[in-house]
Every structure is written in structure tokens, then in C-alpha cells.
Design an enzyme around this catalytic site. Structure first.
Site, PDB file in Angstrom:
ATOM      1  N   ASP A  25      30.360 -17.234  24.790  1.00 39.07           N
ATOM      2  CA  ASP A  25      30.410 -18.669  25.073  1.00 39.07           C
ATOM      3  C   ASP A  25      31.075 -19.438  23.924  1.00 39.07           C
ATOM      4  O   ASP A  25      30.965 -19.044  22.765  1.00 39.07           O
ATOM      5  CB  ASP A  25      28.978 -19.191  25.313  1.00 39.07           C
ATOM      6  CG  ASP A  25      28.971 -20.552  25.989  1.00 39.07           C
ATOM      7  OD1 ASP A  25      29.961 -20.890  26.673  1.00 39.07           O
ATOM      8  OD2 ASP A  25      27.979 -21.283  25.827  1.00 39.07           O
ATOM      9  N   HIS A  42      40.246 -19.778  26.162  1.00 41.22           N
ATOM     10  CA  HIS A  42      40.008 -18.506  26.862  1.00 41.22           C
ATOM     11  C   HIS A  42      41.031 -17.461  26.392  1.00 41.22           C
ATOM     12  O   HIS A  42      40.681 -16.299  26.174  1.00 41.22           O
ATOM     13  CB  HIS A  42      40.092 -18.694  28.383  1.00 41.22           C
ATOM     14  CG  HIS A  42      39.078 -19.658  28.921  1.00 41.22           C
ATOM     15  ND1 HIS A  42      37.761 -19.618  28.544  1.00 41.22           N
ATOM     16  CD2 HIS A  42      39.189 -20.690  29.809  1.00 41.22           C
ATOM     17  CE1 HIS A  42      37.102 -20.581  29.178  1.00 41.22           C
ATOM     18  NE2 HIS A  42      37.948 -21.253  29.932  1.00 41.22           N
ATOM     19  N   LEU A 136      32.772   4.777  24.586  1.00 43.53           N
ATOM     20  CA  LEU A 136      32.112   3.516  24.943  1.00 43.53           C
ATOM     21  C   LEU A 136      32.318   3.190  26.426  1.00 43.53           C
ATOM     22  O   LEU A 136      33.436   3.313  26.933  1.00 43.53           O
ATOM     23  CB  LEU A 136      32.707   2.382  24.088  1.00 43.53           C
ATOM     24  CG  LEU A 136      32.240   0.966  24.417  1.00 43.53           C
ATOM     25  CD1 LEU A 136      30.818   0.741  23.904  1.00 43.53           C
ATOM     26  CD2 LEU A 136      33.183  -0.074  23.808  1.00 43.53           C
TER      27      LEU A 136
HETATM   28  C1  IPE Z   1      27.819 -18.368  30.435  1.00 42.44           C
HETATM   29  O1  IPE Z   1      28.504 -19.419  29.841  1.00 42.44           O
HETATM   30  C2  IPE Z   1      28.741 -17.573  31.304  1.00 42.44           C
HETATM   31  C3  IPE Z   1      29.740 -16.782  30.589  1.00 42.44           C
HETATM   32  C4  IPE Z   1      29.835 -16.630  29.309  1.00 42.44           C
HETATM   33  C5  IPE Z   1      30.677 -16.074  31.434  1.00 42.44           C
HETATM   34  P1  IPE Z   1      28.519 -20.871  30.497  1.00 42.44           P
HETATM   35  O2  IPE Z   1      29.311 -21.731  29.600  1.00 42.44           O
HETATM   36  O3  IPE Z   1      28.967 -20.791  31.915  1.00 42.44           O
HETATM   37  O4  IPE Z   1      26.981 -21.246  30.467  1.00 42.44           O
HETATM   38  P2  IPE Z   1      26.271 -22.670  30.562  1.00 42.44           P
HETATM   39  O5  IPE Z   1      26.870 -23.386  31.726  1.00 42.44           O
HETATM   40  O6  IPE Z   1      26.538 -23.384  29.272  1.00 42.44           O
HETATM   41  O7  IPE Z   1      24.817 -22.360  30.722  1.00 42.44           O
HETATM   42  C1  IPE Z   2      32.928 -19.146  27.759  1.00 48.09           C
HETATM   43  O1  IPE Z   2      33.401 -20.296  27.167  1.00 48.09           O
HETATM   44  C2  IPE Z   2      33.887 -18.566  28.756  1.00 48.09           C
HETATM   45  C3  IPE Z   2      33.425 -18.659  30.148  1.00 48.09           C
HETATM   46  C4  IPE Z   2      32.302 -19.153  30.554  1.00 48.09           C
HETATM   47  C5  IPE Z   2      34.330 -18.158  31.168  1.00 48.09           C
HETATM   48  P1  IPE Z   2      33.231 -21.730  27.841  1.00 48.09           P
HETATM   49  O2  IPE Z   2      34.449 -21.972  28.668  1.00 48.09           O
HETATM   50  O3  IPE Z   2      31.943 -21.849  28.545  1.00 48.09           O
HETATM   51  O4  IPE Z   2      33.267 -22.658  26.556  1.00 48.09           O
HETATM   52  P2  IPE Z   2      32.365 -23.935  26.267  1.00 48.09           P
HETATM   53  O5  IPE Z   2      30.934 -23.521  26.409  1.00 48.09           O
HETATM   54  O6  IPE Z   2      32.757 -24.978  27.276  1.00 48.09           O
HETATM   55  O7  IPE Z   2      32.716 -24.302  24.865  1.00 48.09           O
HETATM   56 MG    MG Z   3      30.094 -22.457  27.958  1.00 48.96          MG
END
Ligand code: IPE
Ligand code: IPE
Ligand code: MG
Length: 253
Positions: A25, A42, A136
Site C-alpha cells: 500500500d 503503481h 520461491l
Molecule cells: C489494499 O490497499 C489492497 C491492495 C494493496 C491491493 P487499499 O489501498 O485498497 O486499501 P484501503 O482501501 O486503504 O483499505
Molecule cells: C496500493 O497503493 C496499490 C493498490 C491498491 C493497487 P494505493 O494505490 O492504494 O496507494 P494509496 O494508499 O492511495 O497511497
Molecule cells: Mg491504498
């Protein structure tokens, strides 16, 4: 000795986690802090996937499970979802030679049928090409959520019961584990969430019953090898009691 080498030397090689799960995240916040669009975060995050896979493989971790896209992430703006799907297909193809060189086996977890055709074909290709690998196992969770998975498992078990092939009395914890997408994979020893949030976001709810949880403020693109080693070192200093007393665990009784 570099700081990284020093940290590696501090690891107890007899207590390397067998299975590490990660919630990757913070890509969007990383991009914002650099004045970029979310999708750039990303793209940057792909290099962290590359590094954690390599380090996991070098440390002898057997399973690495990465939350790459949740069921709920389908609700994001179409442009972001499209870019993510493109990136997933592109990254798996680009990484394939090195995954093969490192004997890494790709496994796909989630409602993969929802992944657009182009990315899905690249994922299937990588899974087939690495099927013989014995190092792995990299479990990529895509269009995954724990409640989706548990609902699917309940459906499968209920239909077995309805067909008379399974007696409800015989349903055990093992029956449930065996019907999850992670059947055959030991539960995670360590779950790491980057990005500073203290939540699970519908990830592996059944499987993490006794996992050690580690939360770091590092945003996923910034999550370094040193950060990863810090998480493993922290894990190695914990006592996993599984409901027993400390005395019992220490004296193996
Ligand atoms: C969790 O991250 C999902 C992934 C890392 C794929 P999110 O960014 O979607 O989670 P929330 O919405 O903050 O809980
Ligand atoms: C995690 O990063 C990637 C996915 C959930 C696909 P985020 O896109 O949720 O990044 P933040 O949480 O908005 O910073
Ligand atoms: Mg996120």
C-alpha cells in the site's frame, strides 16, 4: 560491510519465515508526494515487487503472497484500473526471464476471470512457464478479497453436502482451508503492510489467524530491502504462543 549485509548477518537463519504475505500500500501517496499522477506510483511500485521477490528468494523464504489488486479496487476510477491492469501484464512479461533464472514459481490467486484478456493471457503464460520451478512460490492476489474467497468456499462445500458427498458433521477447519484459494499453502508466518494504515482490507482473513503482523509507514515504492529485513528481524524477536503459555512454548511442552 554495508548496512544491508550487516542486517542479513543479524538474521537467525534457522528462523526465516516460511510464508510472508504483504499488503503493498501507498503507491498513490508516493506519487502525490512527488507531484506525479497515481499511476506513476503503481509503475514505481513494480520495482519494489522485483526487489522483495529477489530478497525473499535469496533468504530461502518458500512463499511470498502479494496483494496486488483487491475486489474493492475495481471501484477505482476506470483510468487507474486500466493502467494497473496494463502494468500487471507488462511487468509479469518483463520479469519472466529473471523469475525463471531464480527458480520462482508464479501462482495466481483471486477471481482471475475478471482480469482483462490481455493481462490475463500474460499472467497465464508466466504461470505455465514457471510451473516447473521449485524455489520461491510467488502468489499474486489479483481481484482477490477474503470475503469473496470464503463465500466461494462455502458455496463449494454446500454443494458437496447437497449432492450427498459430504456429511455436514464432517466439516472441519481443514475442509474450509482445503476449499480456499490457498489450499496446500501453509498459513503466513508474517504479514507486512506498508503505507502506514493499520487495517487488513479484506486480505487472507482466515489464513492470518496466527500470523505476526507488521505495519510500516514506508510507502510501497519506498519500501527498501533494509525495511524488509527490519520486519523479518522484528518477527524473529517475537514469541509465537498459539494460545499457550510462554513456559510451555519455551520448554516445548
Ligand atoms: C489494499 O490497499 C489492497 C491492495 C494493496 C491491493 P487499499 O489501498 O485498497 O486499501 P484501503 O482501501 O486503504 O483499505
Ligand atoms: C496500493 O497503493 C496499490 C493498490 C491498491 C493497487 P494505493 O494505490 O492504494 O496507494 P494509496 O494508499 O492511495 O497511497
Ligand atoms: Mg491504498
Amino acid at each position: 560491510m554495508t548496512r544491508l549485509e550487516k542486517k542479513i548477518s543479524e538474521l537467525d537463519k534457522t528462523r526465516i519465515p516460511v510464508h510472508v504475505a504483504m499488503i503493498m500500500d501507498g503507491n498513490g501517496r508516493w506519487a502525490k508526494s512527488h507531484g506525479f499522477v497515481r499511476s506513476d506510483g503503481h509503475a514505481e511500485g513494480v520495482s519494489t515487487v522485483h526487489r522483495v521477490t529477489k530478497l525473499s528468494s535469496d533468504l530461502g523464504i518458500k512463499y511470498l503472497t502479494l496483494y496486488a489488486f483487491s475486489t474493492e479496487n475495481w471501484h477505482r476510477p476506470k483510468e487507474e484500473v486500466d493502467t494497473l491492469m496494463y502494468l500487471i501484464g507488462w511487468a509479469i512479461e518483463r520479469e519472466l526471464p529473471e523469475l525463471l533464472a531464480n527458480n520462482v514459481k508464479i501462482n495466481l490467486i483471486g477471481d482471475i476471470e475478471r482480469i482483462p484478456e490481455d493481462a490475463r493471457q500474460r499472467l497465464f503464460y508466466a504461470r505455465n512457464a514457471t510451473a516447473h520451478c521449485t524455489g520461491l512460490q510467488l502468489n499474486m492476489c489479483l481481484s482477490y478479497s477474503s470475503r469473496w474467497e470464503i463465500t466461494e468456499a462455502v458455496r463449494k462445500i454446500a454443494s458437496q453436502a447437497a449432492l450427498g458427498k459430504l456429511n455436514p458433521e464432517d466439516i472441519s477447519e481443514e475442509t474450509i482451508s482445503d476449499n480456499l484459494t490457498t489450499a496446500g499453502i501453509p498459513d503466513p508466518d508474517l504479514l507486512i503492510r506498508t503505507g502506514g494504515e493499520y487495517r487488513i482490507s479484506n486480505y487472507l482473513l482466515w489464513q492470518i489467524a496466527y500470523s505476526e503482523l507488521y505495519f510500516t509507514p514506508a510507502l510501497w515504492p519506498d519500501f527498501s530491502d533494509e525495511d524488509y529485513l527490519d520486519a523479518i528481524l522484528d518477527f524473529q524477536h517475537r514469541e509465537r504462543r498459539f494460545g499457550m503459555t510462554s513456559d510451555q512454548v519455551q520448554n516445548n511442552i
